[in-house]
Design a protein around this motif. Structure first.
Motif, PDB file in Angstrom:
ATOM      1  N   ASP A   1       0.803  -1.218   0.000  1.00 38.81           N
ATOM      2  CA  ASP A   1       0.000   0.000   0.000  1.00 38.81           C
ATOM      3  C   ASP A   1       0.843   1.277   0.000  1.00 38.81           C
ATOM      4  N   ALA A   2       2.167   1.150   0.131  1.00 37.60           N
ATOM      5  CA  ALA A   2       3.029   2.337   0.191  1.00 37.60           C
ATOM      6  C   ALA A   2       3.121   3.005  -1.179  1.00 37.60           C
ATOM      7  N   ASP A   3       3.471   4.280  -1.184  1.00 38.45           N
ATOM      8  CA  ASP A   3       3.591   5.073  -2.409  1.00 38.45           C
ATOM      9  C   ASP A   3       5.044   5.023  -2.900  1.00 38.45           C
ATOM     10  N   PRO A   4       5.285   4.503  -4.128  1.00 37.18           N
ATOM     11  CA  PRO A   4       6.663   4.393  -4.635  1.00 37.18           C
ATOM     12  C   PRO A   4       7.096   5.579  -5.491  1.00 37.18           C
ATOM     13  N   SER A   5       6.338   6.672  -5.481  1.00 36.88           N
ATOM     14  CA  SER A   5       6.558   7.750  -6.455  1.00 36.88           C
ATOM     15  C   SER A   5       7.852   8.539  -6.240  1.00 36.88           C
ATOM     16  N   LEU A   6       8.541   8.316  -5.122  1.00 35.59           N
ATOM     17  CA  LEU A   6       9.828   8.989  -4.925  1.00 35.59           C
ATOM     18  C   LEU A   6      10.965   8.264  -5.640  1.00 35.59           C
ATOM     19  N   THR A   7      10.735   7.016  -6.009  1.00 35.31           N
ATOM     20  CA  THR A   7      11.806   6.183  -6.565  1.00 35.31           C
ATOM     21  C   THR A   7      12.000   6.423  -8.057  1.00 35.31           C
ATOM     22  N   LEU A   8      13.231   6.192  -8.530  1.00 34.85           N
ATOM     23  CA  LEU A   8      13.593   6.424  -9.926  1.00 34.85           C
ATOM     24  C   LEU A   8      13.320   5.191 -10.785  1.00 34.85           C
ATOM     25  N   PRO A   9      12.975   5.403 -12.069  1.00 38.97           N
ATOM     26  CA  PRO A   9      12.937   4.272 -12.999  1.00 38.97           C
ATOM     27  C   PRO A   9      14.359   3.850 -13.338  1.00 38.97           C
ATOM     28  N   LEU A  10      14.492   2.790 -14.131  1.00 38.31           N
ATOM     29  CA  LEU A  10      15.812   2.253 -14.477  1.00 38.31           C
ATOM     30  C   LEU A  10      16.382   3.038 -15.661  1.00 38.31           C
ATOM     31  N   ILE A  11      16.801   4.271 -15.393  1.00 37.08           N
ATOM     32  CA  ILE A  11      17.348   5.136 -16.438  1.00 37.08           C
ATOM     33  C   ILE A  11      18.788   4.750 -16.747  1.00 37.08           C
ATOM     34  N   THR A  12      19.263   5.136 -17.938  1.00 37.03           N
ATOM     35  CA  THR A  12      20.621   4.774 -18.351  1.00 37.03           C
ATOM     36  C   THR A  12      21.360   5.994 -18.898  1.00 37.03           C
ATOM     37  N   PRO A  13      22.187   6.625 -18.087  1.00 34.83           N
ATOM     38  CA  PRO A  13      23.053   7.683 -18.613  1.00 34.83           C
ATOM     39  C   PRO A  13      23.949   7.136 -19.718  1.00 34.83           C
TER      40      PRO A  13
END
Length: 555
Positions: free
Chosen positions: A475-487
């Protein structure tokens, strides 16, 4: 005139010979005597299913991967796992596993890549390496897989086509696919496996409710400290503990930071990436942690705790709460302690709500492609066969084999549901369920495969685990976390250069602030922020956002 006609005939002969030579060369490269192949070939090479056995003559491939401690407890290498032995019978391909010493994976990986002494398959956290996977590709260490997947990996190709979100996460910004990844297509149903845990028997004994807010946490920790919940007549309780390595235990307290709407690192801030440790909210988070540490609500040795010390404090009735895994911590401690202390109990608490007003988690619940995968090295002489072998894991038969082991032995089908047998949960040799399952399949750890949620549903045998993973933490909100981006390669190298300095300094100051070695006032805070800015954090934030923009632009 006669000479001219002769020259024309000779040229035609040369052209004809060259055409046949080229055709012969192509045939040899796609179906050589030892089954070797390259990424090129005719459209007719494309396959629609993996036909077994993959090879007619025995073939050995080398496979480098770290070894999970659960596996190491009962075997020398993954070749002893029943599913890989069965996989060899089905495919005709023998895998020689190469494992670096545990704890030395990163050093051994870097040495291997630098020496260019490469095995056929490398399973690693490619997104974390200096320069990112793009550098490994441009260096020629590993190969691009798009055409190979299109032709020789029908199962993985189908999975990508039917799941655009998985395809987006598996690709680099330019569409390159470089590995067969560890996938959790069930997403949040498996990812919600980490969070705050407390001694439920202590809560019950003291008449306390499960904490939901930071204020609740403070009250619970004070009561743990003062009212002798372990009942030994001593004031030896450690209300909250954590662990790390090389002094990083203090970072465990960063799991409380989401209550202030930030993470202890990069985080999502209204659609952009920002850096948590220089925000004003982080200053308030530090003040709270420093106060808790001063009040001895936090383990005074948290900065130096290793896993052994952490386990000792929990299993010896000293620690009342911590952040941990639902299986590796909660399940393990409950199974270990219940036989000798029947009252011992644990409960998963909601991610605490603080000034941000929401229960935020540090786990990206929406992630389906994990940051590990099997890449094929440029030294591989049997590429087509390797691709087919890796693809088989994503087929219906391979999926069952790598998740559950062998039907009739490690699992049985009951009303269409693969149920593990007693050899897993009532092991005759006294193995714990994770050690027993490790003998049969890599689902207990990770591999290039799609982890089945039905595996997860079964290993969480205890009601405490199910409540935590399938309800409380989900039920927690994951909206602070980053997607798997690739510099990009250049961005990744610059980012590493900046963040190596920043992380070292930030961790050091976090410890000093929390443990009272440095006061938290306007002067020290401004100096701290300015130092991090001087190290280039604004440039790092810009790099992260450029990568995020490219990720968002992926189809």
């Amino acid at each position: 005139m006669k000479l001219k006609r002769t020259l024309i005939i000779l040229l035609c002969l040369v052209f004809t010979i060259s055409v046949f030579t080229a055709c012969g060369s192509r045939q040899s490269s796609s179906g050589g005597t030892k089954g070797s192949s390259t990424s090129k070939g005719n459209q007719s090479d494309r396959i629609t299913e993996i036909k077994l056995p993959i090879v007619k003559e025995p073939l050995t491939l080398t496979y480098w991967t770290g070894m999970d401690p659960k596996m190491a407890a009962t075997m020398k290498d993954y070749g002893e796992m029943k599913c890989y032995q069965e996989l060899e019978k089905r495919t005709g391909i023998h895998i020689k596993f190469l494992h670096p010493p545990m704890g030395q994976e990163r050093d051994q990986f870097n040495l291997m890549m630098a020496s260019n002494d490469l095995p056929d398959i490398i399973y690693y956290s490619w997104w974390s390496i200096p320069g990112g996977p793009g550098k490994a590709l441009s260096d020629g260490s590993i190969i691009k897989l798009n055409d190979l997947i299109d032709k020789y990996a029908p199962n993985f190709k189908k999975l990508l086509e039917e799941n655009p979100d998985i395809k987006k996460q598996a690709e680099l910004d330019d569409g390159t696919i470089f590995c067969f990844p560890f996938i959790r297509s069930a997403g949040a149903l498996i990812n919600a496996n980490w969070g705050p845990q407390l001694r439920k028997d202590w809560l019950d004994k003291l008449g306390l409710q499960l904490p939901k807010t930071i204020e609740d946490w403070h009250n619970v920790l004070v009561t743990f400290r003062d009212r002798d919940p372990n009942g030994n007549g001593k004031k030896d309780e450690i209300p909250f503990t954590g662990r790390g390595s090389n002094g990083q235990g203090i970072l465990d307290l960063g799991n409380f930071a989401p209550a202030w709407g930030i993470l202890n690192g990069f985080y999502m801030d209204n659609g952009k990436i920002n850096y948590g440790p220089i925000q004003s909210a982080y200053k308030n988070f530090l003040k709270t942690m420093a106060q808790w540490y001063k009040e001895k609500l936090i383990d005074q040795d948290i900065a130096t705790n290793d896993n052994k010390a952490f386990d000792y404090k929990i299993t010896n009735n000293l620690a009342g709460s911590y952040f941990g895994l639902v299986a590796g911590n909660m399940g393990r401690y409950l199974n270990l302690m219940k036989p000798k202390e029947p009252n011992f109990d644990l409960v998963g608490a909601p991610w605490p709500i603080g000034p941000a007003g929401k229960s935020y988690t540090t786990t990206n619940l929406n992630l389906k492609v994990m940051n590990v995968g099997a890449a094929i090295s440029s030294k591989n002489k049997h590429i087509k066969e390797t691709v087919e072998w890796l693809d088989y894991a994503y087929s219906p038969e391979g999926h069952m084999l790598l998740n559950f082991g062998i039907e009739g032995q490690s699992y049985n089908m009951e009303n269409g549901y693969p149920k593990y047998t007693d050899i897993i949960f009532k092991n005759p040799n006294g193995l714990s369920y994770d050690q027993a399952l490790a003998q049969w399949a890599p689902s207990i750890s990770s591999a290039p495969m799609d982890q089945d949620k039905r595996y997860y549903e079964q290993i969480l045998q205890l009601p405490e685990q199910k409540e935590a993973a399938f309800k409380t933490w989900l039920d927690a909100d994951p909206s602070l976390t980053l997607p798997l981006i690739t510099p990009t390669e250049e961005e990744s190298q610059r980012l590493a250069s900046i963040m190596n300095q920043v992380n070292t300094y930030q961790q050091e100051m976090m410890g000093k602030f929390i443990m009272g070695k440095e006061p938290i006032n306007d002067s020290t805070w401004n100096k701290y922020v300015n130092t991090i800015k001087g190290m280039g954090i604004d440039e790092a934030i810009k790099i992260e956002n450029a990568a995020l923009q490219r990720y968002n632009n992926r189809p």
